[in-house]
Design a protein around this motif. Structure first.
Motif, PDB file in Angstrom:
ATOM      1  N   UNK A  46      42.645   1.325  29.102  1.00  0.00           N
ATOM      2  CA  UNK A  46      41.854   2.097  28.130  1.00  0.00           C
ATOM      3  C   UNK A  46      40.784   1.265  27.434  1.00  0.00           C
ATOM      4  N   UNK A  47      40.462   0.101  27.969  1.00  0.00           N
ATOM      5  CA  UNK A  47      39.411  -0.727  27.389  1.00  0.00           C
ATOM      6  C   UNK A  47      38.185  -0.719  28.283  1.00  0.00           C
ATOM      7  N   UNK A  48      37.009  -0.736  27.640  1.00  0.00           N
ATOM      8  CA  UNK A  48      35.759  -0.777  28.392  1.00  0.00           C
ATOM      9  C   UNK A  48      35.437  -2.239  28.653  1.00  0.00           C
ATOM     10  N   UNK A  49      35.790  -2.714  29.833  1.00  0.00           N
ATOM     11  CA  UNK A  49      35.605  -4.124  30.173  1.00  0.00           C
ATOM     12  C   UNK A  49      34.642  -4.243  31.351  1.00  0.00           C
ATOM     13  N   UNK A  50      33.899  -5.340  31.419  1.00  0.00           N
ATOM     14  CA  UNK A  50      32.975  -5.535  32.541  1.00  0.00           C
ATOM     15  C   UNK A  50      33.685  -5.454  33.889  1.00  0.00           C
ATOM     16  N   UNK A  51      33.013  -4.796  34.837  1.00  0.00           N
ATOM     17  CA  UNK A  51      33.560  -4.682  36.179  1.00  0.00           C
ATOM     18  C   UNK A  51      34.035  -3.288  36.540  1.00  0.00           C
ATOM     19  N   UNK A  53      34.033   0.409  37.568  1.00  0.00           N
ATOM     20  CA  UNK A  53      33.085   1.284  38.252  1.00  0.00           C
ATOM     21  C   UNK A  53      33.594   2.716  38.091  1.00  0.00           C
ATOM     22  N   UNK A  54      32.733   3.601  37.598  1.00  0.00           N
ATOM     23  CA  UNK A  54      33.174   4.958  37.296  1.00  0.00           C
ATOM     24  C   UNK A  54      32.020   5.962  37.425  1.00  0.00           C
ATOM     25  N   UNK A  55      32.362   7.244  37.306  1.00  0.00           N
ATOM     26  CA  UNK A  55      31.356   8.306  37.302  1.00  0.00           C
ATOM     27  C   UNK A  55      30.998   8.608  35.857  1.00  0.00           C
ATOM     28  N   UNK A  56      29.722   8.467  35.517  1.00  0.00           N
ATOM     29  CA  UNK A  56      29.256   8.702  34.146  1.00  0.00           C
ATOM     30  C   UNK A  56      28.345   9.925  34.103  1.00  0.00           C
ATOM     31  N   UNK A  57      28.225  10.508  32.925  1.00  0.00           N
ATOM     32  CA  UNK A  57      27.311  11.638  32.720  1.00  0.00           C
ATOM     33  C   UNK A  57      26.200  11.222  31.760  1.00  0.00           C
ATOM     34  N   UNK A  58      24.969  11.520  32.132  1.00  0.00           N
ATOM     35  CA  UNK A  58      23.829  11.167  31.291  1.00  0.00           C
ATOM     36  C   UNK A  58      23.843  12.034  30.029  1.00  0.00           C
ATOM     37  N   UNK A  70      24.820   7.056  28.441  1.00  0.00           N
ATOM     38  CA  UNK A  70      25.727   7.814  29.301  1.00  0.00           C
ATOM     39  C   UNK A  70      27.134   7.763  28.734  1.00  0.00           C
ATOM     40  N   UNK A  71      27.899   8.804  29.002  1.00  0.00           N
ATOM     41  CA  UNK A  71      29.310   8.832  28.629  1.00  0.00           C
ATOM     42  C   UNK A  71      30.144   8.494  29.855  1.00  0.00           C
ATOM     43  N   UNK A  72      31.068   7.553  29.715  1.00  0.00           N
ATOM     44  CA  UNK A  72      31.964   7.210  30.823  1.00  0.00           C
ATOM     45  C   UNK A  72      33.355   7.804  30.600  1.00  0.00           C
ATOM     46  N   UNK A  73      33.548   8.369  29.413  1.00  0.00           N
ATOM     47  CA  UNK A  73      34.761   9.097  29.054  1.00  0.00           C
ATOM     48  C   UNK A  73      34.404   9.917  27.821  1.00  0.00           C
ATOM     49  N   UNK A  74      35.241  10.833  27.432  1.00  0.00           N
ATOM     50  CA  UNK A  74      34.953  11.641  26.255  1.00  0.00           C
ATOM     51  C   UNK A  74      34.883  10.750  25.019  1.00  0.00           C
ATOM     52  N   UNK A  75      33.721  10.734  24.371  1.00  0.00           N
ATOM     53  CA  UNK A  75      33.547   9.932  23.162  1.00  0.00           C
ATOM     54  C   UNK A  75      33.265   8.468  23.415  1.00  0.00           C
ATOM     55  N   UNK A  76      33.115   8.056  24.679  1.00  0.00           N
ATOM     56  CA  UNK A  76      32.834   6.650  25.013  1.00  0.00           C
ATOM     57  C   UNK A  76      31.439   6.561  25.629  1.00  0.00           C
ATOM     58  N   UNK A  77      30.489   6.081  24.830  1.00  0.00           N
ATOM     59  CA  UNK A  77      29.088   6.025  25.254  1.00  0.00           C
ATOM     60  C   UNK A  77      28.684   4.608  25.626  1.00  0.00           C
ATOM     61  N   UNK A  78      27.865   4.495  26.660  1.00  0.00           N
ATOM     62  CA  UNK A  78      27.321   3.209  27.100  1.00  0.00           C
ATOM     63  C   UNK A  78      25.804   3.279  27.175  1.00  0.00           C
ATOM     64  N   UNK A  79      25.190   2.138  27.041  1.00  0.00           N
ATOM     65  CA  UNK A  79      23.742   1.997  27.206  1.00  0.00           C
ATOM     66  C   UNK A  79      23.481   1.721  28.678  1.00  0.00           C
ATOM     67  N   UNK A 225      33.204  12.940  46.018  1.00  0.00           N
ATOM     68  CA  UNK A 225      34.321  13.876  45.866  1.00  0.00           C
ATOM     69  C   UNK A 225      35.091  13.664  44.562  1.00  0.00           C
ATOM     70  N   UNK A 226      34.604  12.769  43.724  1.00  0.00           N
ATOM     71  CA  UNK A 226      35.294  12.477  42.465  1.00  0.00           C
ATOM     72  C   UNK A 226      34.620  13.191  41.302  1.00  0.00           C
ATOM     73  N   UNK A 227      35.414  13.552  40.315  1.00  0.00           N
ATOM     74  CA  UNK A 227      34.892  14.279  39.154  1.00  0.00           C
ATOM     75  C   UNK A 227      34.308  13.318  38.119  1.00  0.00           C
ATOM     76  N   UNK A 228      33.552  13.874  37.193  1.00  0.00           N
ATOM     77  CA  UNK A 228      32.956  13.063  36.129  1.00  0.00           C
ATOM     78  C   UNK A 228      34.037  12.339  35.325  1.00  0.00           C
ATOM     79  N   UNK A 229      33.746  11.109  34.933  1.00  0.00           N
ATOM     80  CA  UNK A 229      34.629  10.216  34.163  1.00  0.00           C
ATOM     81  C   UNK A 229      35.718   9.571  35.035  1.00  0.00           C
TER      82      UNK A 229
END
Length: 428
Positions: A46-51, A53-58, A70-79, A225-229
């Protein structure tokens, strides 16, 4: 088990309780002098650590910054840096040829969150091994500038051979998928040869090349074939990343007192006898690993503002929001008849120590060094030459700029993770 002190470079992995509670890694040189220190969370779940790889939404386009959020999870935003957007893998694209809010794409976390700044993500996907980095960036073969001309030529020929073998194998296999050609078209890759590839055998190089390529092709073939996040790939264990980033010629022993980590290391490097032979399990009820190497004292020294040198001179290291300032002081020593020569020797000693401290504290960004003033031009040139040689030993890229008109030395060091001071502050 009787523990014998040796004089090889050591990479230590242990659990520490001196500053919070975390795993702790340290690199010691042949004289048991600390060169690197880092803290790692007990669990990266559950930590956002370098490395990662995921599906993000702009979420938002920041056109003025040439970036997006972009969000990589609900409430987790990245630049999101958009420098490599042309090579991006989209699982959902609202408008062809243009990044739009609501788009879903594959990103990799490159930097963790620091203070008020978001974690940084990139559409450039990189799979890193001991010898190679394989990316989805469209670029020619790149080889570490630290390798000799002969080694560059050998490795270049070896990689070309691997690529030819791959193409031959592909042509030899009957197409079992109607879209095989399209799949191959959308997953081109490029290769970066790392410094650690020096001296590696063709068999070692080929094994890693095939493993990275297999992982990469699997990723490219399934992300649609993978869903967002969705998390597509987790980063390697912190100790594997750390070992892979070390210069192998400086790695003498890997020591841990954690039985689980020891067994994982044995399994991880079972196919690499060179590294496997260096792994040691420390077991001594009389004296802990931390006590043996004075971890607590070393940590405190590494975050202290003042650094004493053998000559009696000292450094003052002061990080600020914008840059880090390092001041060289002659200390208790007084100038004599040969003051110029004496200050020159102090500056040379300081240059070597500053190089060590940059790596030890993981100082990055802009660094300004105020050496003791020297009147002789030849001494200033030699100081810069020696400083440049010392900085080359750092695995992290360092650029020595020049001496300003005020006699200040400017340099920059690439930021790859939080500084040691920030890691300690986070744990406290």
């Amino acid at each position: 088990m009787k523990w014998e002190m040796t004089f090889l470079n050591k990479f230590i992995i242990t659990r520490q309780h001196y500053v919070g509670d975390s795993y702790f890694t340290a690199l010691l040189d042949e004289k048991d002098k600390f060169r690197e220190i880092a803290f790692h969370p007990l669990s990266e779940e559950n930590q956002v650590v370098p490395g990662i790889i995921c599906i993000a939404r702009v979420k938002k386009i920041a056109a003025n910054l040439d970036a997006a959020f972009v969000d990589i999870a609900k409430g987790v935003t990245c630049y999101l840096e958009t420098a490599h957007i042309k090579d991006a893998w989209f699982s959902k694209q609202c408008r062809s040829g243009k990044l739009t809010e609501g788009d879903e794409l594959v990103v990799q976390i490159t930097k963790e969150a620091i203070k008020t700044k978001y974690p940084i993500a990139d559409t450039k996907i990189s799979l890193t091994g001991k010898y190679f980095v394989l990316t989805n960036e469209k670029r020619p073969l790149a080889i570490s500038s630290k390798l000799s001309a002969d080694e560059k030529e050998r490795l270049s020929s070896q990689v070309q051979l691997f690529e030819q073998m791959r193409l031959f194998e592909k042509e030899a296999v009957t197409d079992t998928k109607q879209n095989a050609g399209q799949e191959e078209k959308r997953k081109p890759h490029s290769l970066i040869v790392r410094t650690n590839a020096a001296g590696a055998s063709p068999e070692e190089l080929e094994t890693e090349y095939r493993k990275l390529l297999s992982d990469y092709q699997k990723l490219a073939a399934t992300f649609h074939f993978r869903t967002c996040y969705s998390i597509l790939m987790l980063p390697k264990k912190f100790y594997e990343n750390a070992i892979n980033h070390l210069y192998q010629e400086e790695l003498g022993e890997i020591i841990t007192d954690d039985k689980n980590i020891y067994e994982e290391l044995q399994q991880l490097y079972a196919g690499n006898p060179d590294i496997l032979s260096k792994i040691r399990f420390y077991e001594n009820d009389a004296i802990s690993l931390g006590t043996l190497y004075s971890f607590e004292t070393q940590i405190q020294r590494a975050i202290s503002e003042r650094v004493w040198m053998k000559s009696g001179a000292y450094l003052i290291i002061q990080p600020t929001e914008a840059l880090t300032v390092i001041d060289v002081n002659s200390g208790k020593n007084t100038s004599g008849k040969n003051a110029e020569e004496y200050y020159y020797k102090i500056n040379l000693e300081a240059a070597a120590e500053i190089s060590r401290q940059l790596r030890l504290r993981n100082i990055s960004g802009i660094v300004i060094v105020d050496f003791i003033n020297m009147a002789k031009e030849e001494q200033r040139k030699e100081l810069m030459h020696q400083f440049r040689l010392s900085l080359k030993e750092d695995p992290v890229p360092v650029r020595l700029v020049d001496i300003t008109k005020l006699g200040l030395v400017e340099l920059t060091r690439k930021k790859e993770r939080k500084t040691l001071l920030e890691q300690v502050a986070q744990l406290r």
